[in-house]
Design an enzyme around this catalytic site. Structure first.
Site, PDB file in Angstrom:
ATOM      1  N   ASP A  46       0.808  -1.225   0.000  1.00  0.00           N
ATOM      2  CA  ASP A  46       0.000   0.000   0.000  1.00  0.00           C
ATOM      3  C   ASP A  46       0.841   1.276   0.000  1.00  0.00           C
ATOM      4  O   ASP A  46       0.445   2.299   0.552  1.00  0.00           O
ATOM      5  CB  ASP A  46      -0.980   0.012   1.191  1.00  0.00           C
TER       6      ASP A  46
ATOM      7  N   GLY B 232       1.719   2.808  -2.780  1.00  0.00           N
ATOM      8  CA  GLY B 232       1.387   3.577  -3.981  1.00  0.00           C
ATOM      9  C   GLY B 232       2.231   3.152  -5.181  1.00  0.00           C
ATOM     10  O   GLY B 232       2.603   3.988  -6.012  1.00  0.00           O
ATOM     11  N   LYS B 233       2.498   1.851  -5.278  1.00  0.00           N
ATOM     12  CA  LYS B 233       3.311   1.350  -6.406  1.00  0.00           C
ATOM     13  C   LYS B 233       2.616   1.583  -7.738  1.00  0.00           C
ATOM     14  O   LYS B 233       3.271   1.844  -8.736  1.00  0.00           O
ATOM     15  CB  LYS B 233       3.588  -0.157  -6.250  1.00  0.00           C
TER      16      LYS B 233
ATOM     17  N   GLY C 266      -4.838  -6.165  -5.216  1.00  0.00           N
ATOM     18  CA  GLY C 266      -5.880  -5.333  -5.837  1.00  0.00           C
ATOM     19  C   GLY C 266      -5.409  -3.934  -6.185  1.00  0.00           C
ATOM     20  O   GLY C 266      -4.737  -3.303  -5.393  1.00  0.00           O
ATOM     21  N   HIS C 267      -5.697  -3.473  -7.383  1.00  0.00           N
ATOM     22  CA  HIS C 267      -5.446  -2.068  -7.690  1.00  0.00           C
ATOM     23  C   HIS C 267      -6.492  -1.528  -8.679  1.00  0.00           C
ATOM     24  O   HIS C 267      -7.090  -2.275  -9.435  1.00  0.00           O
ATOM     25  CB  HIS C 267      -4.023  -1.831  -8.196  1.00  0.00           C
TER      26      HIS C 267
ATOM     27  N   GLN D  25       2.692  -6.316  -3.348  1.00  0.00           N
ATOM     28  CA  GLN D  25       2.962  -6.321  -1.905  1.00  0.00           C
ATOM     29  C   GLN D  25       4.229  -5.512  -1.562  1.00  0.00           C
ATOM     30  O   GLN D  25       4.618  -4.652  -2.330  1.00  0.00           O
ATOM     31  CB  GLN D  25       3.050  -7.755  -1.362  1.00  0.00           C
TER      32      GLN D  25
ATOM     33  N   PRO E 264      -9.870   0.479   8.822  1.00  0.00           N
ATOM     34  CA  PRO E 264      -8.908   1.559   9.037  1.00  0.00           C
ATOM     35  C   PRO E 264      -7.500   1.006   9.229  1.00  0.00           C
ATOM     36  O   PRO E 264      -7.309  -0.001   9.904  1.00  0.00           O
ATOM     37  CB  PRO E 264      -9.397   2.240  10.320  1.00  0.00           C
TER      38      PRO E 264
ATOM     39  N   ASP F 207       2.082  15.232   0.580  1.00  0.00           N
ATOM     40  CA  ASP F 207       1.040  16.243   0.816  1.00  0.00           C
ATOM     41  C   ASP F 207       0.198  15.933   2.050  1.00  0.00           C
ATOM     42  O   ASP F 207      -0.322  16.835   2.701  1.00  0.00           O
ATOM     43  CB  ASP F 207       0.124  16.331  -0.413  1.00  0.00           C
TER      44      ASP F 207
HETATM   45  P1  IMP Z   1      -1.778 -13.649   1.205  1.00  0.00           P
HETATM   46  O1  IMP Z   1      -0.865 -12.961   0.239  1.00  0.00           O
HETATM   47  O2  IMP Z   1      -3.221 -13.613   0.778  1.00  0.00           O
HETATM   48  O3  IMP Z   1      -1.321 -15.023   1.571  1.00  0.00           O
HETATM   49  O4  IMP Z   1      -1.734 -12.795   2.577  1.00  0.00           O
HETATM   50  C1  IMP Z   1      -0.577 -12.778   3.370  1.00  0.00           C
HETATM   51  C2  IMP Z   1      -0.342 -11.396   3.976  1.00  0.00           C
HETATM   52  O5  IMP Z   1       0.026 -10.483   2.950  1.00  0.00           O
HETATM   53  C3  IMP Z   1      -1.554 -10.803   4.665  1.00  0.00           C
HETATM   54  O6  IMP Z   1      -1.111 -10.056   5.788  1.00  0.00           O
HETATM   55  C4  IMP Z   1      -2.136  -9.882   3.620  1.00  0.00           C
HETATM   56  O7  IMP Z   1      -2.888  -8.821   4.198  1.00  0.00           O
HETATM   57  C5  IMP Z   1      -0.853  -9.359   2.988  1.00  0.00           C
HETATM   58  N1  IMP Z   1      -1.072  -8.901   1.617  1.00  0.00           N
HETATM   59  C6  IMP Z   1      -1.269  -9.658   0.520  1.00  0.00           C
HETATM   60  N2  IMP Z   1      -1.420  -8.886  -0.558  1.00  0.00           N
HETATM   61  C7  IMP Z   1      -1.287  -7.597  -0.142  1.00  0.00           C
HETATM   62  C8  IMP Z   1      -1.301  -6.331  -0.830  1.00  0.00           C
HETATM   63  O8  IMP Z   1      -1.441  -6.240  -2.062  1.00  0.00           O
HETATM   64  N3  IMP Z   1      -1.113  -5.213  -0.034  1.00  0.00           N
HETATM   65  C9  IMP Z   1      -0.919  -5.280   1.314  1.00  0.00           C
HETATM   66  N4  IMP Z   1      -0.903  -6.459   1.972  1.00  0.00           N
HETATM   67  C10 IMP Z   1      -1.070  -7.597   1.253  1.00  0.00           C
END
Ligand code: IMP
Length: 468
Positions: A12, A14-15, A39-40, A240, A339, A368
């Site tokens: 998260d 902002g990639k 997700g993006h 991630q 949150p 900002d």
């Molecule tokens: P998994 O990738 O679904 O196995 O989740 C493992 C951990 O990675 C968990 O803590 C998820 O919340 C975190 N995680 C997986 N994908 C993302 C992402 O795109 N952004 C932030 N955290 C992520």
């Protein structure tokens, strides 16, 4: 020319903005790890696209590659491709034949294991997409790969070996009934079908047929190196972040792959030399956020009851400030709306990330959001067990005992950020530039871009790897 984009914190950061920014001049955007857990949202020509597997560059007409280090859920893949087509796009997506396939039983087992862990406070908070169980099967040498979907007989043989094991695990170890409906199943699948060789063979053979018809599979290393030889610009898009990396992250609260830059080599079939010859850009959020449990030494404030084990951590807690930053930065989970916990920038974390990936440049986002504060702090080292340390400890337990030492910076005023975007780096308030230059000096990497607002246009670009 290659550019690898790596999240330096907990995801998260902002990639997407940076992939968008540099991807506009690239020809190929490749993912090297993860699956539909990323997700993006992409906005193009006034249209909004939500993607979790297909690289976002595909929306802008780039070739998208899912490398061998990815895990692919064909259901999500075709769903995303069909949605893009319905909206008038012509997505060009290539899949590594060596990439592993997520099957329905992986998703079921992901959910079961999280349930079991929640009884003992060990829940990871996974996305429930079957990511971990699929990588487990890859390492266990019993996985089904994309290439296997192309050969019906081979697929059957492999399913006949693995599925009874999975069924026994679900029924005999976890006591799951095969008549239950699968939670979140898009096709109303029952658990029994997720563990049934015939049903799986029929469905996945069909996916294989479609992959063949549309000529979507490639030998990823060969494909990417031929594109590079032809002079194409290639972006490697890490999903991630570093602290969720299976090797370099906050184990066991991690995903099951390597978002760090080394993953770009093993996950595409190109050599570390190719990755290292290009740029490796670390994406940094100007502060820090985290969803769910686990240590966060520089924490300002979380959600009551969210982090019982670490409530004592964080000498500089300030719930009101956390709330303010959360609102200003829109720090709520994109999928769950939960949150996010908010913390000051954590330099031991960033030093660890910079060492693991070898950043040649940095993109710092959300500068900002901190505007208008009197002072901005950075945790520059930790005190733990009677010593001062400068990078993150290997164990979660020791990290949980770390108390940060803070360095304070004068805050910067709220300004018209659209004007700053037009005028460039020197228009960024001086104190914010001091802060950015401190981060750059600490990590020994120049600032390539600064995010100063939510949209793609709100970016100050100092370096453009594909345009130099
Ligand atoms: P998994 O990738 O679904 O196995 O989740 C493992 C951990 O990675 C968990 O803590 C998820 O919340 C975190 N995680 C997986 N994908 C993302 C992402 O795109 N952004 C932030 N955290 C992520």
């Amino acid at each position: 020319m290659t550019v690898t984009i790596v999240g330096s914190q907990l995801g998260d950061e902002g990639k997407g903005r940076v992939v968008d920014l540099y991807g506009a001049s690239a020809d190929v955007v490749a993912r090297y790890q993860g699956g539909d857990n990323a997700g993006h949202t992409v906005v193009e020509g006034g249209n909004e696209y939500k993607l979790s597997l297909v690289p976002s560059g595909v929306v802008r007409g780039k070739v998208g590659v899912l490398g061998n280090g990815c895990v692919v859920n064909p259901d999500t893949l075709f769903d995303e491709i069909d949605t893009l087509r319905e909206r008038g796009l012509d997505p060009d997506v290539r899949l590594a034949r060596r990439a592993h396939v997520i099957l329905p039983y992986h998703r079921v087992l992901d959910g079961i294991e999280e349930d079991v862990k929640s009884d003992s406070d060990r829940k990871v908070g996974t996305t429930g997409r079957g990511i971990g169980p699929t990588y487990e099967d890859k390492a266990g040498r019993r996985g089904i790969r994309v290439g296997d979907l192309l050969d019906s007989e081979l697929l059957r043989e492999k399913l006949e070996y693995v599925v009874p094991q999975k069924r026994a695990l679900a029924e005999k170890v976890y006591g799951v009934s095969m008549n239950e409906a699968i939670e979140d199943s898009s096709d109303g699948l029952e658990t029994g079908e997720a563990f049934d060789v015939d049903a799986l063979h029929e469905q996945y053979e069909r996916y294989g047929e479609r992959l063949k018809e549309e000529n979507m599979t490639v030998e990823a290393g060969e494909f990417l190196s031929s594109r590079l030889d032809a002079g194409d610009g290639v972006i490697f898009e890490g999903a991630q972040g570093t602290l969720i990396d299976i090797d370099h992250g906050n184990y066991p609260y991690v995903t099951s792959s390597n978002p760090t830059a080394g993953g770009a080599a093993t996950g595409t079939g190109l050599s570390p030399g190719v990755i290292g010859d290009g740029d490796i850009i670390g994406i940094v959020k100007a502060y820090l956020t985290r969803v769910g449990s686990g240590p966060l030494p520089t924490e300002l404030g979380g959600v009551v009851g969210d982090t019982p084990d670490y409530d004592e951590q964080g000498a500089g807690k300030n719930e009101d400030l956390a709330e303010y930053i959360r609102e200003e930065g829109g720090e709520y989970g994109t999928v769950t709306g939960r949150p996010r916990r908010v913390a000051w920038l954590d330099m031991p974390m960033l030093r660890h990330a910079a060492r693991a990936s070898g950043f040649t440049g940095l993109a710092v986002n959300h500068i900002d959001v901190l505007a208008g504060l009197d002072e901005v702090k950075v945790g520059y080292s930790y005190d733990v067990d009677g010593e001062e340390i400068f990078t993150i400890p290997a164990t979660t337990e020791r990290w949980g005992r770390c108390e940060p030492n803070f360095r304070s910076f004068d805050g910067w005023p709220e300004v018209n950020w659209s004007e700053v975007a037009d005028e460039g780096y020197d228009a960024i308030p001086e104190n914010a530039r001091t802060y950015l230059e401190y981060i750059s000096d600490e990590l020994d990497a120049p600032i390539y871009a600064v995010g100063i607002g939510p949209s793609r246009e709100d970016t100050v670009v100092l370096e453009h790897p594909f345009e130099n």
